[in-house]
Write a protein that holds these residues in place. Structure first.
Motif, short mmCIF file in Angstrom:
data_model
loop_
_atom_site.label_atom_id
_atom_site.label_comp_id
_atom_site.label_asym_id
_atom_site.label_seq_id
_atom_site.Cartn_x
_atom_site.Cartn_y
_atom_site.Cartn_z
N PHE A 22 1.23 4.70 -4.40
CA PHE A 22 0.68 4.01 -3.24
C PHE A 22 1.75 3.83 -2.17
O PHE A 22 2.94 4.02 -2.42
N MET A 23 1.29 3.46 -0.98
CA MET A 23 2.16 3.12 0.15
C MET A 23 1.59 1.87 0.80
O MET A 23 0.38 1.68 0.82
N VAL A 24 2.49 1.04 1.34
CA VAL A 24 2.07 -0.17 2.04
C VAL A 24 2.76 -0.23 3.39
O VAL A 24 3.98 -0.08 3.49
N MET A 25 1.98 -0.45 4.43
CA MET A 25 2.50 -0.73 5.76
C MET A 25 2.15 -2.17 6.08
O MET A 25 0.98 -2.54 6.14
N GLY A 26 3.17 -3.01 6.22
CA GLY A 26 2.96 -4.41 6.53
C GLY A 26 3.04 -4.67 8.02
O GLY A 26 3.86 -4.06 8.72
N LEU A 27 2.21 -5.55 8.51
CA LEU A 27 2.19 -5.92 9.93
C LEU A 27 2.38 -7.43 10.02
O LEU A 27 1.64 -8.19 9.39
N GLY A 28 3.38 -7.86 10.76
CA GLY A 28 3.65 -9.29 10.86
C GLY A 28 4.59 -9.60 12.01
O GLY A 28 4.76 -8.82 12.94
N ASP A 29 5.24 -10.74 11.90
CA ASP A 29 6.14 -11.23 12.94
C ASP A 29 7.34 -11.88 12.26
O ASP A 29 7.19 -12.87 11.55
N SER A 30 8.51 -11.30 12.45
CA SER A 30 9.71 -11.78 11.75
C SER A 30 10.17 -13.15 12.20
O SER A 30 11.08 -13.72 11.60
N SER A 31 9.54 -13.71 13.21
CA SER A 31 9.90 -15.07 13.60
C SER A 31 9.31 -16.09 12.62
O SER A 31 9.67 -17.26 12.65
N TYR A 32 8.42 -15.64 11.73
CA TYR A 32 7.86 -16.50 10.69
C TYR A 32 8.68 -16.36 9.41
O TYR A 32 9.15 -15.27 9.08
N TYR A 33 8.82 -17.45 8.69
CA TYR A 33 9.62 -17.49 7.47
C TYR A 33 9.10 -16.51 6.43
O TYR A 33 9.87 -15.82 5.76
N PHE A 34 7.78 -16.41 6.25
CA PHE A 34 7.19 -15.55 5.22
C PHE A 34 6.77 -14.20 5.80
O PHE A 34 5.65 -13.74 5.61
N PHE A 35 7.70 -13.56 6.49
CA PHE A 35 7.46 -12.27 7.13
C PHE A 35 6.97 -11.25 6.10
O PHE A 35 7.61 -11.02 5.09
N LEU A 36 5.81 -10.66 6.34
CA LEU A 36 5.19 -9.62 5.52
C LEU A 36 4.91 -10.03 4.08
O LEU A 36 4.83 -9.19 3.19
N LYS A 37 4.73 -11.31 3.84
CA LYS A 37 4.52 -11.80 2.48
C LYS A 37 3.30 -11.15 1.82
O LYS A 37 3.37 -10.72 0.66
N ALA A 38 2.20 -11.05 2.52
CA ALA A 38 0.99 -10.47 1.93
C ALA A 38 1.25 -9.01 1.51
O ALA A 38 0.87 -8.60 0.41
N ALA A 39 1.90 -8.23 2.36
CA ALA A 39 2.20 -6.84 2.04
C ALA A 39 3.14 -6.74 0.84
O ALA A 39 2.95 -5.92 -0.06
N LYS A 40 4.15 -7.58 0.82
CA LYS A 40 5.11 -7.57 -0.29
C LYS A 40 4.46 -8.03 -1.59
O LYS A 40 4.78 -7.52 -2.67
N ASP A 41 3.55 -8.99 -1.49
CA ASP A 41 2.82 -9.44 -2.69
C ASP A 41 1.95 -8.32 -3.26
O ASP A 41 1.89 -8.13 -4.48
N VAL A 42 1.27 -7.59 -2.39
CA VAL A 42 0.44 -6.47 -2.85
C VAL A 42 1.32 -5.41 -3.50
O VAL A 42 1.01 -4.92 -4.59
N GLU A 43 2.44 -5.08 -2.87
CA GLU A 43 3.34 -4.10 -3.47
C GLU A 43 3.79 -4.57 -4.86
O GLU A 43 3.76 -3.79 -5.82
N GLY A 44 4.20 -5.82 -4.98
CA GLY A 44 4.65 -6.34 -6.26
C GLY A 44 3.60 -6.28 -7.34
O GLY A 44 3.88 -5.91 -8.48
N GLN A 45 2.36 -6.62 -6.99
CA GLN A 45 1.27 -6.59 -7.98
C GLN A 45 0.94 -5.15 -8.37
O GLN A 45 0.68 -4.88 -9.54
N MET A 46 0.95 -4.26 -7.43
CA MET A 46 0.70 -2.85 -7.75
C MET A 46 1.76 -2.35 -8.74
O MET A 46 1.43 -1.67 -9.71
N ILE A 47 3.00 -2.70 -8.51
CA ILE A 47 4.08 -2.28 -9.40
C ILE A 47 3.90 -2.92 -10.78
O ILE A 47 4.04 -2.24 -11.81
N ARG A 48 3.57 -4.21 -10.82
CA ARG A 48 3.35 -4.88 -12.10
C ARG A 48 2.23 -4.21 -12.91
O ARG A 48 2.25 -4.22 -14.13
N LEU A 49 1.26 -3.64 -12.19
CA LEU A 49 0.14 -2.99 -12.86
C LEU A 49 0.41 -1.51 -13.13
O LEU A 49 -0.49 -0.78 -13.54
#
Length: 109
Positions: A35-62
């Motif tokens: 798989f590939m993930v392209m995250g879209l966000g704003d680095s001025s927020y503390y949790f920059f790209l959290k949703a994309a990184k969470d999906v990547e992590g779960q895909m790897i765990r599976l």
């Protein structure tokens, strides 16, 4: 996957069912799932790209394998999200082992 971040790192409303189902899954993916993930966000927020990184992590765990690192579309970047998108796309074509299209339509996030 193209995954935007909403507010402080949350999955946007239109992706919540996918997110819930992915995180409820316990059965590993078939061998060879990539798989590939392209995250879209704003680095001025503390949790920059959290949703994309969470999906990547779960895909790897599976048991799935990322083909390239998570793309980082940053609305705070000098050239906006397009800067990260185009850097990510430069990795997509070789990872897919195909030539890039002769012309890519202008993509505006």
């Amino acid at each position: 996957f193209f995954i935007a971040t909403c507010g402080q790192g949350a999955m946007p409303q239109n992706g919540k069912q996918f997110f819930s189902e992915l995180f409820a899954r316990t059965e590993p993916f078939s061998e060879g799932t990539r798989f590939m993930v392209m995250g879209l966000g704003d680095s001025s927020y503390y949790f920059f790209l959290k949703a994309a990184k969470d999906v990547e992590g779960q895909m790897i765990r599976l048991g799935a394998t990322p083909m390239i690192p998570v793309g980082e579309g940053d609305d705070s970047a000098e050239e906006g999200m397009e800067e990260g998108l185009h850097s990510w796309l430069d990795q997509v074509w070789p990872a897919l082992e195909v030539s890039p299209p002769a012309e890519v339509p202008h993509i505006k996030p």
